[in-house]
Design a protein around this motif. Structure first.
Motif, PDB file in Angstrom:
ATOM      1  N   MET A   1       0.666  -1.368  -0.172  1.00  0.00           N
ATOM      2  CA  MET A   1      -0.108  -0.174   0.026  1.00  0.00           C
ATOM      3  C   MET A   1       0.777   1.489  -0.132  1.00  0.00           C
ATOM      4  SD  MET A   1      -2.734   1.299   2.752  1.00  0.00           S
ATOM      5  CE  MET A   1      -2.082   1.253   4.126  1.00  0.00           C
ATOM      6  N   ASN A   2       0.785   2.062  -1.051  1.00  0.00           N
ATOM      7  CA  ASN A   2       1.386   3.439  -1.151  1.00  0.00           C
ATOM      8  C   ASN A   2       0.461   4.438  -0.041  1.00  0.00           C
ATOM      9  OD1 ASN A   2       2.294   5.973  -1.626  1.00  0.00           O
ATOM     10  ND2 ASN A   2       3.090   5.229  -3.754  1.00  0.00           N
ATOM     11  N   VAL A   3       1.274   4.741   0.829  1.00  0.00           N
ATOM     12  CA  VAL A   3       0.124   5.590   1.837  1.00  0.00           C
ATOM     13  C   VAL A   3      -0.137   6.847   1.300  1.00  0.00           C
ATOM     14  CG1 VAL A   3       0.412   6.915   4.133  1.00  0.00           C
ATOM     15  CG2 VAL A   3       1.105   4.099   3.793  1.00  0.00           C
ATOM     16  N   SER A   4       0.748   7.547   0.611  1.00  0.00           N
ATOM     17  CA  SER A   4       0.561   8.785   0.089  1.00  0.00           C
ATOM     18  C   SER A   4      -0.398   8.804  -1.106  1.00  0.00           C
ATOM     19  CB  SER A   4       2.133   9.332  -0.832  1.00  0.00           C
ATOM     20  OG  SER A   4       3.032   9.434   0.158  1.00  0.00           O
ATOM     21  N   GLU A   5      -0.554   7.843  -1.850  1.00  0.00           N
ATOM     22  CA  GLU A   5      -1.583   7.744  -2.769  1.00  0.00           C
ATOM     23  C   GLU A   5      -3.014   7.509  -1.920  1.00  0.00           C
ATOM     24  OE1 GLU A   5      -0.409   4.802  -5.793  1.00  0.00           O
ATOM     25  OE2 GLU A   5       1.345   5.800  -6.255  1.00  0.00           O
ATOM     26  N   VAL A   6      -3.135   6.680  -1.167  1.00  0.00           N
ATOM     27  CA  VAL A   6      -4.219   6.201  -0.332  1.00  0.00           C
ATOM     28  C   VAL A   6      -4.685   7.738   0.363  1.00  0.00           C
ATOM     29  CG1 VAL A   6      -5.390   4.882   1.193  1.00  0.00           C
ATOM     30  CG2 VAL A   6      -3.485   3.885  -0.090  1.00  0.00           C
ATOM     31  N   LYS A   7      -3.865   8.443   0.927  1.00  0.00           N
ATOM     32  CA  LYS A   7      -4.296   9.627   1.527  1.00  0.00           C
ATOM     33  C   LYS A   7      -4.851  10.473   0.723  1.00  0.00           C
ATOM     34  CE  LYS A   7      -1.099   9.791   5.404  1.00  0.00           C
ATOM     35  NZ  LYS A   7       0.110  10.827   5.961  1.00  0.00           N
ATOM     36  N   GLN A   8      -4.443  10.518  -0.696  1.00  0.00           N
ATOM     37  CA  GLN A   8      -5.140  11.329  -1.662  1.00  0.00           C
ATOM     38  C   GLN A   8      -6.709  11.013  -1.959  1.00  0.00           C
ATOM     39  OE1 GLN A   8      -2.622  11.424  -4.873  1.00  0.00           O
ATOM     40  NE2 GLN A   8      -1.045  12.715  -3.916  1.00  0.00           N
ATOM     41  N   LYS A   9      -7.103   9.650  -1.443  1.00  0.00           N
ATOM     42  CA  LYS A   9      -8.513   9.196  -1.994  1.00  0.00           C
ATOM     43  C   LYS A   9      -9.199   9.773  -0.545  1.00  0.00           C
ATOM     44  CE  LYS A   9      -7.235   4.918  -3.917  1.00  0.00           C
ATOM     45  NZ  LYS A   9      -7.432   3.814  -4.018  1.00  0.00           N
ATOM     46  N   VAL A  10      -8.632  10.518   0.465  1.00  0.00           N
ATOM     47  CA  VAL A  10      -9.348  10.912   1.406  1.00  0.00           C
ATOM     48  C   VAL A  10     -10.144  12.281   0.726  1.00  0.00           C
ATOM     49  CG1 VAL A  10      -9.534  11.681   4.064  1.00  0.00           C
ATOM     50  CG2 VAL A  10      -8.318   9.553   3.357  1.00  0.00           C
ATOM     51  N   LYS A  11     -11.528  12.385   0.791  1.00  0.00           N
ATOM     52  CA  LYS A  11     -12.030  13.435   0.280  1.00  0.00           C
ATOM     53  C   LYS A  11     -12.633  14.439   1.172  1.00  0.00           C
ATOM     54  CE  LYS A  11     -11.158  12.116  -3.904  1.00  0.00           C
ATOM     55  NZ  LYS A  11      -9.842  12.491  -4.371  1.00  0.00           N
ATOM     56  N   ASP A  12     -12.957  13.704   2.471  1.00  0.00           N
ATOM     57  CA  ASP A  12     -13.237  14.594   3.434  1.00  0.00           C
ATOM     58  C   ASP A  12     -12.339  15.629   4.268  1.00  0.00           C
ATOM     59  OD1 ASP A  12     -13.977  15.242   6.438  1.00  0.00           O
ATOM     60  OD2 ASP A  12     -15.559  13.878   6.015  1.00  0.00           O
ATOM     61  N   VAL A  13     -12.621  16.728   4.179  1.00  0.00           N
ATOM     62  CA  VAL A  13     -11.429  17.910   4.477  1.00  0.00           C
ATOM     63  C   VAL A  13     -11.116  17.994   5.704  1.00  0.00           C
ATOM     64  CG1 VAL A  13     -11.203  20.387   4.338  1.00  0.00           C
ATOM     65  CG2 VAL A  13     -12.363  19.479   2.309  1.00  0.00           C
ATOM     66  N   ARG A  14     -12.333  17.512   6.837  1.00  0.00           N
ATOM     67  CA  ARG A  14     -11.983  17.737   8.007  1.00  0.00           C
ATOM     68  C   ARG A  14     -11.048  16.394   8.443  1.00  0.00           C
ATOM     69  NH1 ARG A  14     -10.929  19.776  12.619  1.00  0.00           N
ATOM     70  NH2 ARG A  14     -11.789  18.778  14.768  1.00  0.00           N
TER      71      ARG A  14
END
Length: 123
Positions: A1-14
């Motif tokens: 799992m590439n954490v940086s790529e997965v973090k970009q999938k988080v769309k919730d701004v909060r």
């Protein structure tokens, strides 16, 4: 799992803000319980499995749970009631300073255990 790529999938701004604050160690003791609740609510939504893995196991939510447990243990500790802790940093007192002899300050077996005793306790 590439954490940086997965973090970009988080769309919730909060949630992005919470993750950023955790990553940069900018979370106060008062914020941790609220962040834990918000992250728990978030992972119960319809998000991809790889995004959920950012939170548990061994992710942001598990980290928050452990830290909240420590905060609660500290607030309920014998040390909070002791004169020797007043004016000292958290997890430190006039006897157990964060120095060469007591690297981490007050030993865990004193501040983190329910009904713990300390030979230096002064009410």
């Amino acid at each position: 799992m590439n954490v940086s790529e997965v973090k970009q999938k988080v769309k919730d701004v909060r949630i992005q803000e919470i993750m950023r604050k955790i990553d940069h160690h900018q979370v106060s003791d008062e914020e941790w319980p609220q962040f834990m609740k918000e992250m728990d609510d978030y992972v119960k939504t319809d998000i991809p499995e790889d995004v959920k893995r950012l939170f548990y196991p061994l992710g942001y939510l598990e980290m928050a749970t452990i830290i909240c447990d420590g905060i609660l243990r500290w607030r309920n500790s014998i040390c909070i009631k002791c004169k020797r802790q007043q004016g000292c940093d958290k997890y430190s007192c006039s006897v157990y300073q964060k120095d060469e002899e007591h690297h981490g300050g007050i030993p865990n077996e004193i501040w983190a255990r329910e009904n713990a005793q300390c030979p230096y306790f002064e009410e």
